[in-house]
Structure formats: C-alpha cells, structure tokens
Design a protein around this motif. Sequence first.
Motif, PDB file in Angstrom:
ATOM      1  N   ALA A 217       0.823  -1.202   0.000  1.00 42.91           N
ATOM      2  CA  ALA A 217       0.000   0.000   0.000  1.00 42.91           C
ATOM      3  C   ALA A 217       0.863   1.261   0.000  1.00 42.91           C
ATOM      4  O   ALA A 217       0.563   2.239  -0.693  1.00 42.91           O
ATOM      5  N   GLN A 218       1.957   1.214   0.754  1.00 44.46           N
ATOM      6  CA  GLN A 218       2.834   2.384   0.834  1.00 44.46           C
ATOM      7  C   GLN A 218       3.511   2.665  -0.503  1.00 44.46           C
ATOM      8  O   GLN A 218       3.761   3.820  -0.850  1.00 44.46           O
ATOM      9  N   SER A 219       3.808   1.610  -1.271  1.00 48.71           N
ATOM     10  CA  SER A 219       4.427   1.817  -2.589  1.00 48.71           C
ATOM     11  C   SER A 219       3.495   2.613  -3.500  1.00 48.71           C
ATOM     12  O   SER A 219       3.942   3.475  -4.268  1.00 48.71           O
ATOM     13  N   PHE A 220       2.191   2.343  -3.398  1.00 51.61           N
ATOM     14  CA  PHE A 220       1.223   3.129  -4.161  1.00 51.61           C
ATOM     15  C   PHE A 220       1.163   4.558  -3.633  1.00 51.61           C
ATOM     16  O   PHE A 220       1.187   5.522  -4.409  1.00 51.61           O
ATOM     17  N   LEU A 221       1.068   4.695  -2.316  1.00 49.45           N
ATOM     18  CA  LEU A 221       0.916   6.022  -1.727  1.00 49.45           C
ATOM     19  C   LEU A 221       2.127   6.907  -1.998  1.00 49.45           C
ATOM     20  O   LEU A 221       1.985   8.123  -2.184  1.00 49.45           O
ATOM     21  N   ASP A 222       3.314   6.312  -2.048  1.00 54.02           N
ATOM     22  CA  ASP A 222       4.516   7.096  -2.337  1.00 54.02           C
ATOM     23  C   ASP A 222       4.464   7.686  -3.744  1.00 54.02           C
ATOM     24  O   ASP A 222       4.793   8.857  -3.958  1.00 54.02           O
ATOM     25  N   VAL A 223       4.063   6.844  -4.701  1.00 62.41           N
ATOM     26  CA  VAL A 223       3.967   7.336  -6.082  1.00 62.41           C
ATOM     27  C   VAL A 223       2.822   8.335  -6.206  1.00 62.41           C
ATOM     28  O   VAL A 223       2.941   9.362  -6.865  1.00 62.41           O
TER      29      VAL A 223
ATOM     30  N   ILE B 232      -9.357  24.926 -26.193  1.00 65.53           N
ATOM     31  CA  ILE B 232      -9.406  23.471 -26.078  1.00 65.53           C
ATOM     32  C   ILE B 232      -8.097  22.923 -25.524  1.00 65.53           C
ATOM     33  O   ILE B 232      -8.083  21.963 -24.754  1.00 65.53           O
ATOM     34  N   THR B 233      -6.986  23.533 -25.910  1.00 64.72           N
ATOM     35  CA  THR B 233      -5.673  23.034 -25.495  1.00 64.72           C
ATOM     36  C   THR B 233      -5.522  23.017 -23.984  1.00 64.72           C
ATOM     37  O   THR B 233      -4.799  22.182 -23.434  1.00 64.72           O
ATOM     38  N   VAL B 234      -6.206  23.924 -23.283  1.00 62.93           N
ATOM     39  CA  VAL B 234      -6.141  23.926 -21.818  1.00 62.93           C
ATOM     40  C   VAL B 234      -6.584  22.579 -21.262  1.00 62.93           C
ATOM     41  O   VAL B 234      -5.907  21.986 -20.412  1.00 62.93           O
ATOM     42  N   SER B 235      -7.721  22.057 -21.765  1.00 65.85           N
ATOM     43  CA  SER B 235      -8.193  20.754 -21.277  1.00 65.85           C
ATOM     44  C   SER B 235      -7.337  19.621 -21.816  1.00 65.85           C
ATOM     45  O   SER B 235      -7.119  18.619 -21.123  1.00 65.85           O
ATOM     46  N   VAL B 236      -6.825  19.763 -23.032  1.00 65.08           N
ATOM     47  CA  VAL B 236      -5.981  18.719 -23.616  1.00 65.08           C
ATOM     48  C   VAL B 236      -4.710  18.533 -22.790  1.00 65.08           C
ATOM     49  O   VAL B 236      -4.324  17.412 -22.461  1.00 65.08           O
ATOM     50  N   VAL B 237      -4.063  19.644 -22.457  1.00 65.31           N
ATOM     51  CA  VAL B 237      -2.830  19.569 -21.681  1.00 65.31           C
ATOM     52  C   VAL B 237      -3.097  18.968 -20.304  1.00 65.31           C
ATOM     53  O   VAL B 237      -2.368  18.082 -19.838  1.00 65.31           O
ATOM     54  N   LYS B 238      -4.158  19.414 -19.652  1.00 63.78           N
ATOM     55  CA  LYS B 238      -4.482  18.896 -18.319  1.00 63.78           C
ATOM     56  C   LYS B 238      -4.763  17.403 -18.378  1.00 63.78           C
ATOM     57  O   LYS B 238      -4.235  16.622 -17.579  1.00 63.78           O
ATOM     58  N   ASN B 239      -5.590  16.964 -19.332  1.00 62.43           N
ATOM     59  CA  ASN B 239      -5.920  15.546 -19.441  1.00 62.43           C
ATOM     60  C   ASN B 239      -4.707  14.707 -19.808  1.00 62.43           C
ATOM     61  O   ASN B 239      -4.561  13.571 -19.343  1.00 62.43           O
ATOM     62  N   THR B 240      -3.828  15.255 -20.642  1.00 62.42           N
ATOM     63  CA  THR B 240      -2.649  14.511 -21.058  1.00 62.42           C
ATOM     64  C   THR B 240      -1.735  14.224 -19.881  1.00 62.42           C
ATOM     65  O   THR B 240      -1.283  13.092 -19.688  1.00 62.42           O
ATOM     66  N   TYR B 241      -1.466  15.246 -19.084  1.00 63.68           N
ATOM     67  CA  TYR B 241      -0.579  15.036 -17.946  1.00 63.68           C
ATOM     68  C   TYR B 241      -1.228  14.169 -16.872  1.00 63.68           C
ATOM     69  O   TYR B 241      -0.547  13.390 -16.190  1.00 63.68           O
ATOM     70  N   GLN B 242      -2.527  14.280 -16.712  1.00 62.15           N
ATOM     71  CA  GLN B 242      -3.217  13.404 -15.768  1.00 62.15           C
ATOM     72  C   GLN B 242      -3.126  11.953 -16.227  1.00 62.15           C
ATOM     73  O   GLN B 242      -2.922  11.047 -15.414  1.00 62.15           O
ATOM     74  N   ASP B 243      -3.284  11.713 -17.526  1.00 63.22           N
ATOM     75  CA  ASP B 243      -3.172  10.351 -18.044  1.00 63.22           C
ATOM     76  C   ASP B 243      -1.752   9.831 -17.919  1.00 63.22           C
ATOM     77  O   ASP B 243      -1.531   8.641 -17.685  1.00 63.22           O
ATOM     78  N   ALA B 244      -0.768  10.714 -18.076  1.00 64.32           N
ATOM     79  CA  ALA B 244       0.614  10.284 -17.906  1.00 64.32           C
ATOM     80  C   ALA B 244       0.864   9.845 -16.463  1.00 64.32           C
ATOM     81  O   ALA B 244       1.577   8.872 -16.208  1.00 64.32           O
ATOM     82  N   GLN B 245       0.274  10.563 -15.513  1.00 64.92           N
ATOM     83  CA  GLN B 245       0.390  10.176 -14.108  1.00 64.92           C
ATOM     84  C   GLN B 245      -0.272   8.823 -13.867  1.00 64.92           C
ATOM     85  O   GLN B 245       0.256   7.966 -13.154  1.00 64.92           O
TER      86      GLN B 245
ATOM     87  N   LEU C 280      -0.230   2.848 -13.154  1.00 71.30           N
ATOM     88  CA  LEU C 280      -0.746   1.598 -13.714  1.00 71.30           C
ATOM     89  C   LEU C 280       0.363   0.615 -14.010  1.00 71.30           C
ATOM     90  O   LEU C 280       0.295  -0.558 -13.627  1.00 71.30           O
ATOM     91  N   PHE C 281       1.426   1.064 -14.677  1.00 72.03           N
ATOM     92  CA  PHE C 281       2.483   0.158 -15.108  1.00 72.03           C
ATOM     93  C   PHE C 281       3.540  -0.076 -14.033  1.00 72.03           C
ATOM     94  O   PHE C 281       4.123  -1.155 -13.957  1.00 72.03           O
ATOM     95  N   GLY C 282       3.768   0.927 -13.215  1.00 75.80           N
ATOM     96  CA  GLY C 282       4.848   0.794 -12.254  1.00 75.80           C
ATOM     97  C   GLY C 282       4.517  -0.030 -11.029  1.00 75.80           C
ATOM     98  O   GLY C 282       5.423  -0.531 -10.360  1.00 75.80           O
ATOM     99  N   LEU C 283       3.218  -0.202 -10.724  1.00 76.08           N
ATOM    100  CA  LEU C 283       2.847  -0.826  -9.466  1.00 76.08           C
ATOM    101  C   LEU C 283       1.989  -2.076  -9.608  1.00 76.08           C
ATOM    102  O   LEU C 283       1.704  -2.730  -8.603  1.00 76.08           O
ATOM    103  N   HIS C 284       1.581  -2.407 -10.802  1.00 75.14           N
ATOM    104  CA  HIS C 284       0.608  -3.493 -10.976  1.00 75.14           C
ATOM    105  C   HIS C 284       1.093  -4.807 -10.382  1.00 75.14           C
ATOM    106  O   HIS C 284       0.368  -5.494  -9.644  1.00 75.14           O
ATOM    107  N   THR C 285       2.323  -5.188 -10.677  1.00 76.57           N
ATOM    108  CA  THR C 285       2.839  -6.470 -10.210  1.00 76.57           C
ATOM    109  C   THR C 285       2.988  -6.504  -8.698  1.00 76.57           C
ATOM    110  O   THR C 285       2.555  -7.445  -8.021  1.00 76.57           O
TER     111      THR C 285
END
Length: 267
Positions: free
Chosen positions: A149-155, A239-252, A257-262
């Motif tokens: 749980a802490q590994s998730f919370l740290d990220v 439109i770019t305001v929402s695009v940039v926000k959504n893009t960085y949120q998806d990157a997070q 998703l990939f770093g902690l799944h296993t």
Amino acid sequence: MSARVRAAVIIAFLALAFHEVSAQGWPKVRGPFSLADRVMNTTTVAMSRGGLYDLRVKTQQLYTPTIPVVSYDASALPSMRLDMDFFSYTLGAGLYEDASALLFAQDLFAPSDSLDYMRGLLSYDIHDFQRAADNFTRIPESSSFRPQAQSFLDVWSSTPTIRDKSPILAAAISAVIPGAGKIYAGDLRSGISTLLIVGALGAMTAQSAHKLGWNDWRTISLSSILGIFYIGNIYGSAITVSVVKNTYQDAQKATLLFGLHTSLHQF
C-alpha cells in the motif's frame, strides 16, 4: 450591422457548431475550424518526437471507463468471510462488478486491513486512484499489507498537482497573438507552429491586398483561409487547456498503472 460584423458572428457560430468534445474531454476533429487547428497542431514543429500530442495518443489507449463503485445492503447478500484468493481471482478475471458488490457491501465484512487492501486494489484496477489512495491510507503501519500500500501512496503523493488554467484567457491571448494561448496552456510546440502558420497567412494576405486590392479574388481567397485558421487558433487555444491537463493526468495514471501493478497483486 456591417458586413464584417455579420461575417464575424457567422464564423463564431460555425466554430461553436463544429466543435465537439468526447467523453474523455479530448477534442474531435470536425469541420473546417477544427481541421485548421488540427493542421496547426500536426506540423513538424508540433509533432516532434516526445511531443504532447504523441503522449496524448498513447495514454488514451490505456484506459477503460471507471465502473461505479457503490455500497450494497448486506442483507441482500449471503454472509461470507473475506477470502483473499477468491477476490484475487475475481480481479484477475476482470469480474470487477462482482468484486465491487461484495467488497463494498455494508456490514458484510468486519473492518480489517485485508478488507481495506482489497478495496484499494479493486479501485486501483479500475483506475479509480483517489479511492485506492483513501483505502490504502487506512491500512495501519503494523499490517503486512502496508508495504504494498505504501508503494502506491509514495507514487501517488509524488505526482505533481496540475494548476487549472482559464480557457477564456487562453482564447483571449490567442486573439491578440496567435498561438500565445497554447503556449500559456503549456503546449509550446503547437503554439509556435500556430504563430508561424497564422503569421505567414497574414503576411501573404497583406501583401496580396497591397498589390492586388481587397476585391481581387486571390486576396479574398487568402483572407478567407486566414479567417478560418485565425478562428481555429482562438478556440483551439481554449481546447488546449483541457488537452494539456488531461494529457498530464493520463501520464500520471500510466505511471501508477504500469509501475505498481505487479507489486500490488503480490500478497
């Protein structure tokens, strides 16, 4: 009402009519003004390797919609114990609705660190990261589930917050300096390409008007193209305001998703 004012009203109405935003908040290319903005966003400058729109396309493909997690009345469900192997199977098989009905049932299970962990893991698997953080936080330090749980919370706590920016301000800035609103929103490459394209069209139109006059068909054609790209620049910046926000949120989200799944599924 002058002809120029009528033309401006018509162009603004068409820009709104042709604009469409998908369920995820991503703009769809539709109509001449959207197409003009798309052209300005897909030049060599805007689409250089590692650019924002490359990341947007990749991260859009990673997610399925989050299922609604609700609390059920335990009286409608048989009493059962918390079986970690069973719930691990339901998550591995993608039976998220079934797992949710049981894990979030009211008073079906006694409060425990294992219940909080399975609720957090279910929330993680359906990409409801805020709910996952809430459940993982409740796990005590003495629990055997705390390291995962802490590994998730740290990220989760290390991901930067995204300051909301104003689409109206982005549009207003771009009305004065084409592309400036996109730079303000955080998309430097598209802002530069937009400035170059609209600036070049403006220079060509001015030169044609000076040599041939405003009534010449070539000047009218150039000014019409300039108008389409100029309007596309304005609402494209908003439109770019929402695009940039959504893009960085998806990157997070991709990092989580990939770093902690296993590690999260090992218990």
